[in-house]
Write a protein that holds these residues in place. Structure first.
Motif, PDB file in Angstrom:
ATOM      1  N   ARG A 161      15.289  46.622  69.476  1.00 16.92           N
ATOM      2  CA  ARG A 161      16.142  47.049  68.196  1.00 16.92           C
ATOM      3  C   ARG A 161      16.954  47.748  68.153  1.00 16.92           C
ATOM      4  O   ARG A 161      18.758  47.618  68.125  1.00 16.92           O
ATOM      5  N   SER A 162      16.930  48.609  69.365  1.00 17.96           N
ATOM      6  CA  SER A 162      17.717  49.640  69.870  1.00 17.96           C
ATOM      7  C   SER A 162      18.765  48.967  71.371  1.00 17.96           C
ATOM      8  O   SER A 162      19.335  49.710  71.948  1.00 17.96           O
ATOM      9  N   ARG A 163      18.589  47.554  71.491  1.00 14.78           N
ATOM     10  CA  ARG A 163      18.854  47.079  72.753  1.00 14.78           C
ATOM     11  C   ARG A 163      18.678  47.784  74.300  1.00 14.78           C
ATOM     12  O   ARG A 163      19.197  47.683  74.860  1.00 14.78           O
ATOM     13  N   ASP A 164      17.051  49.007  74.060  1.00 13.63           N
ATOM     14  CA  ASP A 164      17.826  48.978  75.062  1.00 13.63           C
ATOM     15  C   ASP A 164      16.150  48.062  75.882  1.00 13.63           C
ATOM     16  O   ASP A 164      14.638  48.664  76.279  1.00 13.63           O
ATOM     17  N   TRP A 165      17.063  47.425  77.109  1.00 11.34           N
ATOM     18  CA  TRP A 165      15.860  46.711  77.536  1.00 11.34           C
ATOM     19  C   TRP A 165      15.219  47.154  79.270  1.00 11.34           C
ATOM     20  O   TRP A 165      14.486  46.527  79.116  1.00 11.34           O
ATOM     21  N   GLU A 166      15.402  47.865  79.275  1.00  9.09           N
ATOM     22  CA  GLU A 166      15.142  48.875  80.946  1.00  9.09           C
ATOM     23  C   GLU A 166      13.477  49.052  79.909  1.00  9.09           C
ATOM     24  O   GLU A 166      12.263  48.880  80.791  1.00  9.09           O
ATOM     25  N   HIS A 167      13.448  50.099  78.914  1.00  6.47           N
ATOM     26  CA  HIS A 167      12.002  50.263  78.477  1.00  6.47           C
ATOM     27  C   HIS A 167      11.529  48.933  77.868  1.00  6.47           C
ATOM     28  O   HIS A 167      10.176  49.381  77.333  1.00  6.47           O
ATOM     29  N   ALA A 168      12.249  48.157  77.071  1.00  4.48           N
ATOM     30  CA  ALA A 168      11.198  47.287  76.356  1.00  4.48           C
ATOM     31  C   ALA A 168      10.742  46.132  77.278  1.00  4.48           C
ATOM     32  O   ALA A 168       9.226  46.073  77.443  1.00  4.48           O
ATOM     33  N   ALA A 169      11.273  45.928  79.074  1.00  4.01           N
ATOM     34  CA  ALA A 169      10.686  45.586  79.375  1.00  4.01           C
ATOM     35  C   ALA A 169       9.301  46.369  80.425  1.00  4.01           C
ATOM     36  O   ALA A 169       8.247  45.788  80.524  1.00  4.01           O
ATOM     37  N   GLY A 170       9.458  48.066  80.703  1.00  8.02           N
ATOM     38  CA  GLY A 170       7.933  48.618  80.856  1.00  8.02           C
ATOM     39  C   GLY A 170       7.202  48.202  79.570  1.00  8.02           C
ATOM     40  O   GLY A 170       5.754  48.661  80.596  1.00  8.02           O
TER      41      GLY A 170
END
Length: 385
Positions: A154-163
């Motif tokens: 939702r916040s478009r934090d793709w790096e943390h989402a991948a983790g």
């Protein structure tokens, strides 16, 4: 002075009677309270079953006031507040639970999870993240990670989402390979917007290597090659995508036709798409064939003939509209009005529809803007579903 034992006995008797009366009063009060609390509790449940949430909240508040140590009533009350959108009140209830020293460790984790959901629903993403991270190592860990994943997306934090996606996959919560490929594509799009084409290309190639069956990385890479003026590489990349992701052929075919024309490989691509159309009789593939044949020097069937052939295979109002566009009506003056009416009628049929929530859009989305599900849009349009 002689001690009168009778006075002692009378005193003991009076003390006994007073103690007995006090105990009876305490027991009576306890019974009254015990009767009142369940009564208010069941009254609240009855209101819930009748979908009368306002009355249920009042009943649960009454029950909590009668017995403030009952944690289950607090949980029920907090969940009700959240369902009604009263997030501030829900937060206060769950914070009160967390502040109690007599709460078991499992109930503390449960209250922490409920508090995180309150923050998520209220849109307080930073506080939600902080609350969810505290649930690592608890029985709510998997639920917290899924909520964190949605939070980061939702916040478009793709790096943390991948983790988080990798942790979920490692813990046996399913395969997140396709979603990880999308995260890399999103990061590549950000880099491309910043003008860093080489880094964006590297991420897309990484996505292709990790999830070769996902069409998006190759389609995005082909768009990058086209942007760089490398039409031949774009055509090759889309041809590979055609074989790697058969389910996405209707999405790939129009792009492939355009890149083939730019690369001067129209004839070879035309033959490929004609063979593909036999297996996947999609209108988008057919449109790509018509586009390539229009630029061909050979004598080939006209566009109207192709749409007529398609109508023999599939009943399609869209194909019929495209076929009649070149037909001369008996009363030719009415042709523009008929064509305009048909074009208007087929517009809803040319949209894409999310299989998860039914959200329709003119363009294809990899992530539904309605329900946020990934890969929920079929490659085919509404008429062909």
């Amino acid at each position: 002075m002689d001690f009168d034992i009778s006075l002692l006995l009378i005193g003991l008797l009076i003390a006994f009677v007073l103690g007995w009366l006090a105990s009876r009063l305490d027991l009576r009060q306890l019974r009254i309270e015990n009767r009142q609390a369940p009564k208010a509790y069941f009254k609240g449940l009855n209101f819930l079953l009748n979908e009368q949430q306002d009355q249920a909240i009042d009943a649960f508040i009454e029950a909590v006031q009668s017995d403030p140590d009952t944690s289950e009533l607090h949980f029920a009350l907090g969940n009700l507040f959240r369902r009604r959108g009263e997030y501030e009140r829900a937060v206060r209830v769950h914070q009160h639970l967390l502040s109690r020293g007599d709460l078991s460790q499992d109930d503390q984790h449960r209250a922490q999870h409920a508090l995180a959901l309150d923050y998520l629903k209220a849109g307080l993403l930073d506080r939600a993240e902080e609350a969810l991270l505290k649930l690592e190592g608890t029985r709510f860990e998997a639920q917290a990670r899924l909520a964190l994943l949605a939070n980061y997306e939702r916040s478009r934090d793709w790096e943390h989402a991948a983790g988080i996606a990798r942790k979920l996959e490692a813990s046996g919560q399913g395969s997140f390979t396709g979603r990880l490929a999308h995260y890399l594509c999103e990061q590549a799009a950000t880099l491309l917007a910043q003008g860093d084409e080489s880094s964006a290309r590297a991420l897309l190639e990484q996505a292709i290597a990790s999830a070769p069956q996902v069409p998006r990385p190759r389609m995005d890479l082909a768009a990058l090659w086209t942007r760089a003026g490398q039409a031949t590489k774009a055509c090759k990349t889309l041809t590979e995508a055609l074989y790697a992701a058969p389910s996405a052929i209707p999405l790939i075919a129009p792009l492939l036709a355009q890149s083939a024309l730019a690369a001067g490989e129209g004839e070879a691509t035309l033959a490929l798409l004609k063979n593909t159309y036999l297996d996947v009789p999609s209108l988008d593939v057919l449109d790509a064939i018509v586009t390539l044949e229009a630029s061909s020097s050979e004598l080939t069937p006209t566009a109207r003939d192709w749409y007529a052939r398609h109508l023999e295979k599939e009943p399609s109002l869209v194909a019929a509209t495209k076929w009649i566009a070149g037909e001369k009506l008996e009363r030719e003056a009415f042709h523009p009005q008929v064509q305009r009416a048909l074009d208007h009628a087929v517009k809803p049929l040319t949209r894409y529809r999310c299989a998860a929530c039914g959200f329709e859009a003119k363009v294809h989305f990899w992530q539904c803007p309605g329900c946020q599900a990934w890969d929920s849009y079929p490659a085919r349009r509404v008429e062909e579903l």
